[in-house]
Scaffold this active site. Structure first.
Site, PDB file in Angstrom:
ATOM      1  N   LYS A  37       0.849  -1.200   0.000  1.00 57.31           N
ATOM      2  CA  LYS A  37       0.000   0.000   0.000  1.00 57.31           C
ATOM      3  C   LYS A  37       0.882   1.246   0.000  1.00 57.31           C
ATOM      4  O   LYS A  37       1.547   1.546   0.991  1.00 57.31           O
ATOM      5  CB  LYS A  37      -0.868   0.029   1.264  1.00 57.31           C
ATOM      6  CG  LYS A  37      -1.859   1.177   1.240  1.00 57.31           C
ATOM      7  CD  LYS A  37      -2.552   1.356   2.580  1.00 57.31           C
ATOM      8  CE  LYS A  37      -1.849   2.357   3.457  1.00 57.31           C
ATOM      9  NZ  LYS A  37      -1.768   3.708   2.892  1.00 57.31           N
ATOM     10  N   CYS A  81      13.999  10.500   6.670  1.00 61.85           N
ATOM     11  CA  CYS A  81      14.072   9.971   8.042  1.00 61.85           C
ATOM     12  C   CYS A  81      15.462  10.185   8.611  1.00 61.85           C
ATOM     13  O   CYS A  81      15.614  10.484   9.783  1.00 61.85           O
ATOM     14  CB  CYS A  81      13.676   8.501   8.058  1.00 61.85           C
ATOM     15  SG  CYS A  81      14.610   7.491   6.906  1.00 61.85           S
TER      16      CYS A  81
END
Ligand code: NAD
Length: 474
Positions: A169, A276
């Site tokens: 997803k 990140c």
């Protein structure tokens, strides 16, 4: 007219009656319509993945490798179209989008060369004991919006190399390039091996709690990571969590300002700071603080913030409104607290597009929100330190433990400091280098498990030990 995209389920490109709009963050125009899947589509994708697992898990690894390499080839061949599409949905400048597309293809091809060989534990007169790695089954992959293509491909490649099948997803904010790749790879992998379905955030919990998914590999925020862990606890699914970070860079007094300033700048501002492992706290030794901060501010002057599809743009918009609001809130908090801005800080709310100017703070306190929280935007707080002991303790005083860096003229001393940082990755005199052969993962609330390398591949398998008792030796 926005383009309509389809999902890949059981080897077919499918539509749903419900759709979601995808915006270009540079101008807030709707550029794509994608399926909005719910339980029925998820069930179909999981059933297809389950069925495909039976044969795929028994397919020789050489054939699985060839499929991954063919996928990587298809991405490379269509890189020109893909990087433009990626810029239009994600916002990053064209050269960085190109880097992501080629990086994803290169990483897939490199990872496809890995293998998990059997290990002999004991081969004695009385016993033969062997460990083999067995694919866990159907994997649910959930991906964020900052590196949508890279993150999707770095989940698909090792999952299917190991013999698993996957239902992936993308983020609802950035599904377009991934869905275009779904079209390109449709006929490369056997039906059901790779399924890509799109939906709102609410599709995520349906995946984590689906009874026929065996493992979740997730990249995203720490807050969502905690929910994933909770959802997966129902039936004790295996999970890999790649979460947030608040990475510290330590600049020692022997660092060469002229060489380091520009690298430090880009370690914070690549992808508009939405990485990140971006440097989110920069500690500079007091002896070189003034010189280094002035040099970084000078670099900032020459970098253009704007639409990533325009030539010369170095920093694009923030990817979505929610993140834009969060970064603006952190900047406003810093202003109202009276912290000093070296560069930027004035966000213009008029006009379209989620633009935040390059913002550099001059020595805010350690407990400032803009230092203590993950900014995930084009914001860089510079802080002074006096001793190595002090800076190591400040760098480690975080709930995160993803990555960090040390900049120094003495690499050996840099390594000594690196070994004291409580993070999964530490760079000495470079930044953002990730190898497909080295494990990447976090410590503390940056998550657990790994991607890349043998450790990353193992995450999609369990260890089975087969022990055979031999006849006693004569
Ligand atoms: P997010 O957690 O909001 O969303 C990530 C994905 O999770 C999306 O696909 C989203 O639809 C889905 N999701 C949302 N709620 C869910 C739920 N309850 N259950 C299951 N899935 C759910 O993260 P984001 O804002 O897209 O990404 C930014 C964050 O990701 C930052 O914190 C960043 O540091 C982190 N990140 C980490 C890494 C890493 O490798 N450690 C890499 C990139 C980004």
């Amino acid at each position: 007219m926005p383009t309509s995209y389809k999902n890949l389920i059981d080897g077919e490109l499918v539509e749903t009656s419900a759709t979601m709009e995808v915006l270009n963050p540079a101008n807030e125009e709707v550029i794509g319509l994608v399926p909005s899947c719910g339980e029925a589509e998820l069930d179909r994708a999981v059933a297809a993945a389950r069925k495909a697992f039976k044969t795929w898990s028994k397919t020789p690894i050489e054939d699985r490798r060839a499929v991954i390499q063919a996928m990587a080839g298809a991405i490379k061949e269509n890189a020109d179209e893909l990087y433009r599409l990626l810029t239009s949905e994600q916002g990053k400048p064209h050269d960085q989008a190109k880097g992501e597309i080629f990086g994803a293809a290169g990483m897939m091809a490199a990872q496809s060369t890995l293998s998990l060989d059997d290990v002999i534990n004991e081969d004695s007169d009385t016993r033969l004991s062997r460990t083999r790695r067995v694919p866990v089954g159907v994997v649910g992959g959930i991906v964020p919006w900052n590196f949508p293509v890279m993150m999707a491909m770095q989940k698909i490649a090792p999952a299917i190399l190991s013999g698993c099948t996957i239902v992936l997803k993308p983020s609802p904010f950035t599904p377009l390039a991934t869905l275009r790749i779904a079209e390109l790879i449709k006929d490369i992998a056997p039906a059901g091996v790779v399924n890509i379905i799109t939906g709102e955030d609410s599709l995520g919990p349906l995946i984590t709690s689906h009874p026929d998914i065996d493992k979740i590999t997730f990249t995203g925020s720490t807050a969502t990571g905690k929910k994933i862990m909770e959802g997966a606890s129902k039936d004790l699914k295996r999970i890999t969590l790649e979460l947030g970070g608040n990475d510290a860079s330590i600049v020692l007094p022997d660092a060469d300002v002229s060489k380091v300033a520009e690298q430090l700048f880009w370690s914070s501002f690549s992808n508009a700071g939405q990485i990140c492992v971006a440097a989110k706290r920069i500690y500079i030794h007091e002896d070189i603080y003034d010189e280094m901060s002035a040099a970084i501010a000078e670099v900032a002057k020459n970098v253009k913030v704007g639409d990533g599809s325009e030539q010369g743009t170095g920093v694009g918009p923030i990817q979505n409104k929610k993140q834009f609001d969060r970064v603006v809130e952190l900047i406003e908090d810093a202003k109202s607290s009276g912290y000093k801005f070296l560069v930027g800080g004035e966000v213009d709310p008029s006009g379209s597009g989620y633009y935040v100017p390059i913002t550099i703070l001059d020595n805010p306190p350690e407990d400032a929100r803009i230092v203590a929280e993950e900014q995930f935007g084009p914001v860089m707080p510079l802080m002074k330190f006096s001793t190595e002991e002090e800076v190591i303790s400040r760098a480690n005083a975080s709930e995160y433990g993803l990555a960090g860096a040390v900049w120094t003229g003495d690499a050996e001393n840099g390594v000594k400091i690196a070994e004291q940082l409580e993070t999964g990755t530490v760079w000495v005199n470079e930044y953002l280098h990730l190898s497909p052969f080295a494990p990447f993962g976090g410590h503390k609330q940056s998550g657990f498990g790994a991607e890349y390398g043998i450790e990353g591949l193992k995450e999609f398998t369990y260890a089975q030990v087969i022990t055979v008792k031999k006849e006693a030796a004569a």
